[in-house]
Design a protein around this motif. Structure first.
Motif, PDB file in Angstrom:
ATOM      1  N   LEU A 227       2.310  -5.591  -3.449  1.00  0.00           N
ATOM      2  CA  LEU A 227       3.492  -4.810  -3.810  1.00  0.00           C
ATOM      3  C   LEU A 227       3.357  -3.353  -3.382  1.00  0.00           C
ATOM      4  O   LEU A 227       4.356  -2.690  -3.086  1.00  0.00           O
ATOM      5  N   TRP A 228       2.131  -2.837  -3.384  1.00  0.00           N
ATOM      6  CA  TRP A 228       1.961  -1.438  -2.987  1.00  0.00           C
ATOM      7  C   TRP A 228       2.338  -1.214  -1.528  1.00  0.00           C
ATOM      8  O   TRP A 228       2.768  -0.123  -1.148  1.00  0.00           O
ATOM      9  N   SER A 229       2.190  -2.237  -0.712  1.00  0.00           N
ATOM     10  CA  SER A 229       2.552  -2.079   0.701  1.00  0.00           C
ATOM     11  C   SER A 229       4.050  -1.924   0.896  1.00  0.00           C
ATOM     12  O   SER A 229       4.501  -1.481   1.958  1.00  0.00           O
ATOM     13  N   THR A 230       4.846  -2.292  -0.134  1.00  0.00           N
ATOM     14  CA  THR A 230       6.293  -2.150  -0.014  1.00  0.00           C
ATOM     15  C   THR A 230       6.783  -0.753  -0.364  1.00  0.00           C
ATOM     16  O   THR A 230       7.915  -0.394  -0.030  1.00  0.00           O
ATOM     17  N   ILE A 231       5.949   0.057  -1.044  1.00  0.00           N
ATOM     18  CA  ILE A 231       6.397   1.365  -1.531  1.00  0.00           C
ATOM     19  C   ILE A 231       6.884   2.273  -0.389  1.00  0.00           C
ATOM     20  O   ILE A 231       7.956   2.881  -0.490  1.00  0.00           O
ATOM     21  N   PRO A 232       6.167   2.401   0.728  1.00  0.00           N
ATOM     22  CA  PRO A 232       6.674   3.272   1.803  1.00  0.00           C
ATOM     23  C   PRO A 232       7.956   2.756   2.450  1.00  0.00           C
ATOM     24  O   PRO A 232       8.667   3.524   3.106  1.00  0.00           O
ATOM     25  N   ALA A 233       8.236   1.453   2.292  1.00  0.00           N
ATOM     26  CA  ALA A 233       9.399   0.868   2.958  1.00  0.00           C
ATOM     27  C   ALA A 233      10.604   0.694   2.038  1.00  0.00           C
ATOM     28  O   ALA A 233      11.637   0.166   2.474  1.00  0.00           O
TER      29      ALA A 233
ATOM     30  N   LYS B 133      -0.948   4.875  -7.665  1.00  0.00           N
ATOM     31  CA  LYS B 133      -1.584   3.553  -7.595  1.00  0.00           C
ATOM     32  C   LYS B 133      -2.804   3.479  -8.499  1.00  0.00           C
ATOM     33  O   LYS B 133      -3.012   2.483  -9.205  1.00  0.00           O
ATOM     34  N   GLN B 134      -3.612   4.513  -8.494  1.00  0.00           N
ATOM     35  CA  GLN B 134      -4.855   4.509  -9.270  1.00  0.00           C
ATOM     36  C   GLN B 134      -4.609   4.479 -10.775  1.00  0.00           C
ATOM     37  O   GLN B 134      -5.467   4.021 -11.528  1.00  0.00           O
ATOM     38  N   THR B 135      -3.451   4.957 -11.205  1.00  0.00           N
ATOM     39  CA  THR B 135      -3.181   5.043 -12.643  1.00  0.00           C
ATOM     40  C   THR B 135      -2.134   4.038 -13.112  1.00  0.00           C
ATOM     41  O   THR B 135      -1.689   4.103 -14.250  1.00  0.00           O
ATOM     42  N   THR B 136      -1.733   3.125 -12.231  1.00  0.00           N
ATOM     43  CA  THR B 136      -0.755   2.097 -12.584  1.00  0.00           C
ATOM     44  C   THR B 136      -1.437   0.742 -12.521  1.00  0.00           C
ATOM     45  O   THR B 136      -1.788   0.260 -11.444  1.00  0.00           O
TER      46      THR B 136
ATOM     47  N   ILE C 238       8.765   3.884  -9.680  1.00  0.00           N
ATOM     48  CA  ILE C 238       8.077   4.354  -8.478  1.00  0.00           C
ATOM     49  C   ILE C 238       8.961   4.081  -7.277  1.00  0.00           C
ATOM     50  O   ILE C 238       9.080   2.948  -6.802  1.00  0.00           O
ATOM     51  N   HIS C 239       9.615   5.124  -6.796  1.00  0.00           N
ATOM     52  CA  HIS C 239      10.476   5.015  -5.614  1.00  0.00           C
ATOM     53  C   HIS C 239       9.639   5.182  -4.348  1.00  0.00           C
ATOM     54  O   HIS C 239       8.401   5.206  -4.399  1.00  0.00           O
ATOM     55  N   GLN C 240      10.328   5.308  -3.237  1.00  0.00           N
ATOM     56  CA  GLN C 240       9.629   5.418  -1.953  1.00  0.00           C
ATOM     57  C   GLN C 240       8.685   6.622  -1.936  1.00  0.00           C
ATOM     58  O   GLN C 240       9.067   7.743  -2.253  1.00  0.00           O
ATOM     59  N   LEU C 241       7.443   6.364  -1.576  1.00  0.00           N
ATOM     60  CA  LEU C 241       6.443   7.395  -1.343  1.00  0.00           C
ATOM     61  C   LEU C 241       5.777   7.061  -0.017  1.00  0.00           C
ATOM     62  O   LEU C 241       5.335   5.928   0.189  1.00  0.00           O
TER      63      LEU C 241
END
Length: 599
Positions: free
Chosen positions: A561-567, A551-554, A538-541
Motif C-alpha cells: 500500500l505504501w507504494s501507492t502513496i506517491p501515485a 510510514k515509520q509511525t503508522t 495520508i494523501h499523496q506524498l
C-alpha cells in the motif's frame, strides 16, 4: 469457440499426479464426510458461506513462491473475470479444506505471464512487439497478490487468523453490504467512498459518538494539491453537523468562505451524482482575525490576546528568551501584578468582548512594558539587570506590541477573544492568521489551545459553561500546517510549546477535545507529534523525506500500500485508525462548502 479464443483462455494447470483433482471440480477430493467443530454443522456452514458470497468466481489461490509471507498470497484470475481483478478490491476466500472463509484485499497486480512460454522467449517477444500482425498469440495468466485481512467468525465478524488459505481455494468479490459491516464503515459522518468501487459505491462513514475516531487526535498529511484541505473541510462539515464545536487555525486564509456553498461545477457534479447531496455553506459560522491582520471574509471579528493568560514558559519559547531574560521576565510579571493589585479590584480570568467593561485581566502587555521602563522595579535593578531589562522590553515592544496580537496601547479598542463564543454546538470558528507574523501566529495558537483546554477541563460535555446558558459541546481544533507552529528544527527552542501541545492532546481527548494536525511537509513535523495522531488521512506524498516519518509511525499497513502513496490522485488517501479494522484507500468526498484556492 475458435482457436484464437481458446488460446486466450486463462487457466490453472492442475498436477498430473493427482487424477482425483479435476478442472471441473477441483474440490471433489475434499468432500469426505466432515466432523462437527464446536457443535457447528460444517456442511451447513459451507452452504451458508456459498450463499453469502457473490455468485461467480474471481479466481483461485495459487501455490506459494519462495518469498511467501504470513499475510500475502498469490491468486490467479479466472478467464472470464480477469477484468474484475484489480487493486483495492475486497475478496472472500472460501477454503473448504480448512472450512474457513477469509477476507482479503488485492494489493498488487494485475500481472500477466504467458502460459506456454517464458516472458523472455523469442515467440513471446515477437508477439508483443508485433501484436497486430500476429494471428496466434500465446495464452496468458492474470495474477496478483492478496493481503489476508483475517478470517470470518460465523461469517459475521472479522478476527485474526493463525493460518492462510490453501491452494485452489475459491476467490470471490466480497459483497459490499457485508463489507460495510465487517470494515466498520457505518455511521452518521460521511467521509467518502472506497477506491475501486465506482460502479457500486461503498461509502466510508464513521460515527460521531465513537471514541475511537474523533476524541482521538487526527493527522492529515499530503503535498500541495493532494486534497488535504478538502479533507479538513469534510471533517469540519461532518463534525459540526454532529454538534461538535469546530475551531480552525487557518494559516493561508483558505476557509474563510465556508459559509458559502461549494461553487466548483466539477465538485458539485460528484456531490450530486455520487453522494446525492447538494452544496451548502455552514450556517453558524464566524471568522476571527488578529487586530493587525486582514481577511477575505465578509464580516470578520478582530481580537486581541491577554498576555497574562499565556504561560510564562511558552512566551519564553516563542520570544527565545535567554536564561537571564526568562528570570527577569518572571520578576517583572510578579512586580506588574503587585502594582495592578494596588489599583481597582479586578475579576481575574474573566473574558470580555466589550471594552466598556472594566479590565478583566491582572495585567496587560502595556503594563509589563511600563514596569520595565523607569518604574520603581526598574530603578532598583543593577546595571547588568538593566541591560537585560532593556533587551527584554525591546522584544516585548517590537515583537509583540507592534504585532497587534496582544493587549497594549494600539489595541485598547480591540476586544479580547470571546472564548465562550467558540464553544457552541455546531458552530465553525475560523481563525485567519494568514496576515500575521510567525511569532504572533504561534502566540494566538498557544492561547486558543490553552483557553479551550481550560474550558473543557472545568466543564464536562453537556454541562452548562459558567456564566452562560450554553451546554459545553465536544470540540474539534484543526491546526493547519502544524510544522510552522513547532518543527523538528525548532523543537529544542520550543520545548514548552511542544510539551503543552502534548499535554492538551493527551488529556483533552478524554474530555472530547480532539486535535487535527495538518501538514504538507510531515518530514518537518517532530516525532513527538506523530505519536499523538491516532487517525490518519495520508494523501499523496512524493518525497522520501516526507513519506518516511509517516510510514515509520503508522502501523498495520501492508508494504504494497505504501507504494501507492506517491501515485494517489487529488482527494484520494490512505485512511488508518482504531475505528477501522484495516487501513483503507478512500476517495474523500468533495466539500459542500466553499474554499478559497491558494495553491
Amino acid at each position: 469457440m475458435d482457436k484464437h479464443e481458446h488460446e486466450m483462455e486463462i487457466y490453472i494447470e492442475m498436477p498430473d499426479d493427482n487424477p482425483a483433482i479435476q478442472q471441473e471440480d477441483r474440490f471433489d477430493h475434499m468432500k469426505a464426510p466432515k466432523p462437527k467443530a464446536d457443535g457447528l454443522d460444517i456442511s451447513s456452514t459451507e452452504e451458508a458461506m456459498q450463499n453469502t458470497l457473490f455468485s461467480g468466481m474471481l479466481g483461485h489461490v495459487n501455490f506459494d513462491g519462495g518469498a511467501a509471507d504470513n499475510t500475502t498470497l498469490e491468486a490467479v484470475a479466472a478467464a472470464d473475470h480477469r477484468k474484475l481483478f484489480r487493486r483495492e478490491v475486497y475478496v472472500g476466500i472460501k477454503d473448504t479444506e480448512q472450512n474457513i472463509e477469509f477476507l482479503g484485499r488485492i494489493v498488487q497486480g494485475p500481472f500477466h505471464t504467458p502460459h506456454e512460454a517464458g516472458t523472455d522467449s523469442a515467440s513471446t517477444g515477437k508477439t508483443t512487439q508485433h501484436s497486430k500482425r500476429t494471428k496466434h498469440k500465446p495464452s496468458y495468466n492474470v495474477y496478483g497478490n492478496i493481503e489476508i485481512l483475517g478470517q470470518l467468525l460465523h461469517g459475521e465478524r472479522l478476527i485474526p487468523t493463525p493460518t492462510r488459505p490453501r491452494p485452489y481455494s475459491e476467490i470471490t468479490i466480497f459483497h459490499p453490504d457485508r463489507l460495510r459491516k465487517l470494515l466498520n464503515l457505518e455511521g452518521n459522518m460521511l467521509l467518502g467512498s472506497l477506491m475501486s468501487y465506482e460502479e457500486q459505491r461503498v461509502e466510508v462513514r464513521v460515527h460521531s459518538e465513537n471514541k475511537n475516531i474523533l476524541p482521538l487526535n487526527v493527522g492529515i498529511f499530503g503535498t500541495v494539491g493532494s486534497g488535504k484541505s478538502n479533507t479538513v473541510q469534510v471533517l469540519v462539515e461532518e463534525a459540526s453537523n454532529a454538534d461538535w464545536a469546530c475551531v480552525v487555525i487557518d494559516v493561508e486564509g483558505e476557509f474563510v468562505r465556508m459559509n458559502e456553498p461549494q461553487d466548483r461545477p466539477d465538485m458539485n457534479l460528484i456531490l450530486r451524482e455520487s453522494y446525492s447531496i447538494a452544496p451548502q455553506g455552514r450556517q453558524d459560522f464566524r471568522v476571527y482575525v488578529p487586530s493587525s491582520g486582514d481577511s477575505d471574509a465578509d464580516d470578520p471579528s478582530y481580537f486581541k490576546v491577554p498576555i497574562s493568560q499565556l504561560d510564562i514558559s511558552i512566551v519564553s519559547d516563542i520570544l527565545e528568551f535567554s536564561e537571564p531574560e526568562f528570570r527577569l521576565y518572571e520578576r517583572a510579571v510578579e512586580a506588574t501584578q503587585r502594582t495592578r493589585l494596588k489599583g481597582p479590584s479586578l475579576r481575574q480570568g474573566a473574558v470580555v468582548s466589550d471594552e466598556t467593561d472594566a479590565p478583566a485581566y491582572p495585567y496587560t502587555l502595556a503594563d509589563l512594558i511600563d514596569v520595565l521602563l523607569d518604574s520603581a522595579f526598574y530603578i532598583h535593578l543593577d546595571d547588568d539587570e538593566k541591560s537585560t531589562a532593556n533587551t527584554l522590553r525591546n522584544k516585548l515592544y517590537y515583537t509583540l506590541g507592534r504585532s497587534g496580537m496582544l493587549d497594549w496601547t494600539s489595541t485598547e479598542l480591540t476586544p479580547y477573544l470571546p472564548v465562550n463564543d467558540l464553544l457552541v454546538a455546531g458552530r465553525v470558528s475560523v481563525f485567519d492568521v494568514s496576515g500575521t507574523d510567525d511569532r504572533s501566529r504561534n502566540i494566538a495558537i498557544a492561547y486558543i489551545l490553552q483557553s479551550l483546554f481550560d474550558k473543557v477541563t472545568e466543564t464536562a460535555v453537556g454541562e452548562m459553561i459558567p456564566d452562560t446558558d450554553v451546554p459545553r459541546p465536544k470540540v474539534l481544533v484543526v491546526i493547519e500546517e502544524v510544522h510552522t507552529f513547532v518543527s523538528k528544527q525548532s523543537v529544542d527552542k520550543m520545548k514548552s510549546v511542544l510539551d503543552n501541545l502534548q499535554t492538551i492532546s493527551r488529556r483533552g481527548r478524554k474530555r472530547w477535545l480532539s486535535l487535527a494536525l495538518v501538514s504538507q511537509q510531515p518530514g518537518h513535523v517532530p516525532d513527538e507529534l506523530f505519536e499523538l495522531t491516532n487517525t490518519r488521512f495520508i494523501h499523496q506524498l512524493k518525497s522520501a523525506m516526507n513519506i518516511a516519518p509517516v510510514k515509520q509511525t503508522t502501523g498495520g499497513v501492508h508494504e504494497a500500500l505504501w507504494s501507492t502513496i506517491p501515485a494517489l490522485g487529488p482527494g484520494q488517501c490512505l485512511l488508518t485508525g482504531r475505528t477501522f479494522r484495516n487501513p483503507l484507500l478512500v476517495n474523500i468526498r468533495p466539500a459542500r462548502s466553499k474554499r478559497l484556492l491558494t495553491d
